[in-house]
Motif scaffolding. Structure first.
Motif, PDB file in Angstrom:
ATOM      1  N   GLU A 158       1.255   7.485  -6.465  1.00 21.32           N
ATOM      2  CA  GLU A 158       0.582   8.374  -6.563  1.00 21.32           C
ATOM      3  C   GLU A 158       0.991   9.608  -6.065  1.00 21.32           C
ATOM      4  O   GLU A 158       0.862  10.670  -6.930  1.00 21.32           O
ATOM      5  CB  GLU A 158      -0.904   8.244  -5.803  1.00 21.32           C
ATOM      6  CG  GLU A 158      -1.580   6.924  -6.008  1.00 21.32           C
ATOM      7  CD  GLU A 158      -2.634   6.536  -5.095  1.00 21.32           C
ATOM      8  OE1 GLU A 158      -2.970   7.583  -4.133  1.00 21.32           O
ATOM      9  OE2 GLU A 158      -3.324   5.646  -5.346  1.00 21.32           O
ATOM     10  N   LYS A 162       0.699   4.407  -2.571  1.00 20.12           N
ATOM     11  CA  LYS A 162       0.580   5.934  -2.380  1.00 20.12           C
ATOM     12  C   LYS A 162       1.866   6.668  -2.760  1.00 20.12           C
ATOM     13  O   LYS A 162       1.793   7.829  -3.240  1.00 20.12           O
ATOM     14  CB  LYS A 162       0.502   6.012  -0.800  1.00 20.12           C
ATOM     15  CG  LYS A 162      -0.844   5.183  -0.337  1.00 20.12           C
ATOM     16  CD  LYS A 162      -1.812   5.676  -1.016  1.00 20.12           C
ATOM     17  CE  LYS A 162      -3.274   5.295  -0.283  1.00 20.12           C
ATOM     18  NZ  LYS A 162      -4.449   5.916  -0.826  1.00 20.12           N
ATOM     19  N   GLN A 209       0.709  -1.224   0.098  1.00 20.02           N
ATOM     20  CA  GLN A 209      -0.144   0.032  -0.037  1.00 20.02           C
ATOM     21  C   GLN A 209       0.821   1.115  -0.056  1.00 20.02           C
ATOM     22  O   GLN A 209       0.706   2.299  -0.577  1.00 20.02           O
ATOM     23  CB  GLN A 209      -0.942   0.100   1.280  1.00 20.02           C
ATOM     24  CG  GLN A 209      -1.927  -1.159   1.212  1.00 20.02           C
ATOM     25  CD  GLN A 209      -2.869  -0.961   2.371  1.00 20.02           C
ATOM     26  OE1 GLN A 209      -2.706  -0.281   3.215  1.00 20.02           O
ATOM     27  NE2 GLN A 209      -3.721  -2.048   2.565  1.00 20.02           N
TER      28      GLN A 209
END
Length: 295
Positions: free
Chosen positions: A40, A37, A33
């Motif tokens: 992103e 992130k 995860q």
């Protein structure tokens, strides 16, 4: 050997019952995860840098355009200012030299003559004769507060006529002038009259002053028209400076400069009612004290 196997088996059983395996799996999932992130965030940062570079380029283009626009605007303003100045100079050259000064002389002569030297014509009212036969010795009088006249036997008392009033703007032979009129005299560098008796001589002086201006060569002295032209040129320059100044700029010190005070005593010391200077007042008091001691 058998003892070692039993120990290892117990350890394996403990590992199976331990929560460490679950935590390790959860850690691996959180790591994935985090990577997502971070990817992103990097994409957003790359997008921001691209947009920021585009904005900076736009700002550079705007600065270039603004500099060209301001330069063209300043050139146009200078052109208009030069045209207006040339028009004012042409108008000044076409005018009669010292025309305003001569007009002021005529104005002041007319003002002094009509205000302090003119005589009012007496109004003659013709009265129609009336027939009062049968009322000999009676006089027609008007009752105060009543509209109709009535007869008073034995004659009525004659009312005393009011004395002649002096010229308007004068009191006790002394002339009281408005500030605007005093400033008009100062434009011609002439002392305004303090008394009614001084008016005739001043009228002749104004006529002579007009004759002087009518023969004075252009440019001999600075005329009122030239002073006005300089003032208009100065206002044009101030207007350009105001347009160029930033809106949020403030004068140094944060205080407005005080206007020069007008002193009636300094400008026209001989005018009636003007306060005397301190030194002159002290000298006058000293003379009065010396006179009292001698008495």
């Amino acid at each position: 050997g058998e003892g070692c196997r039993s120990v290892l088996k117990k350890l394996d059983d403990k590992k199976k019952d331990s929560p460490a395996q679950g935590l390790i799996k959860e850690k691996d999932a959180l790591r994935e995860q985090k990577k997502e992130k971070q990817t992103e965030i990097q994409a957003l940062w790359d997008g921001f840098k691209a947009a920021n570079n585009k904005w900076k380029k736009n700002q550079d283009e705007w600065k270039v355009y603004k500099a060209k626009r301001d330069k063209a605007y300043e050139a146009e303003r200078e052109r208009r200012r030069a045209e207006q100045k040339a028009a004012r100079e042409a108008e000044l050259a076409s005018k009669t030299p010292y025309e305003e000064e001569m007009d002021l002389c005529d104005y002041l002569v007319n003002y002094l003559t009509t205000s302090f030297m003119g005589e009012k014509k007496a109004e003659v009212v013709e009265e129609k004769a009336a027939d009062y036969s049968g009322f000999e010795g009676a006089a027609m009088v008007s009752k105060k507060g009543a509209e109709d006249d009535y007869l008073s036997l034995g004659g009525g008392k004659k009312k005393k006529g009011k004395g002649k009033k002096g010229p308007k703007g004068a009191k006790g032979g002394k002339i009281i002038l408005a500030i605007d009129t005093i400033e008009t005299f100062s434009l011609l560098k002439i002392q305004p009259p303090a008394t009614v008796d001084a008016v005739p001589a001043l009228v002749e002086a104004l006529k002579a002053k007009k004759e002087y201006f009518s023969t004075l060569p252009r440019g001999e002295i600075e005329s009122i028209a030239e002073i006005n032209q300089k003032y208009e040129d100065k206002m044009d320059r101030r207007g350009g400076d105001r347009d160029r100044a930033p809106r949020d700029s403030k004068p140094k010190g944060g205080k407005k400069a005080k206007a020069a005070e007008f002193s009636l005593t300094d400008e026209f010391p001989s005018l009636p009612g003007a306060p005397k200077p301190v030194k002159a007042a002290e000298e006058e008091k000293g003379d009065e004290a010396a006179a009292e001691e001698e008495a």
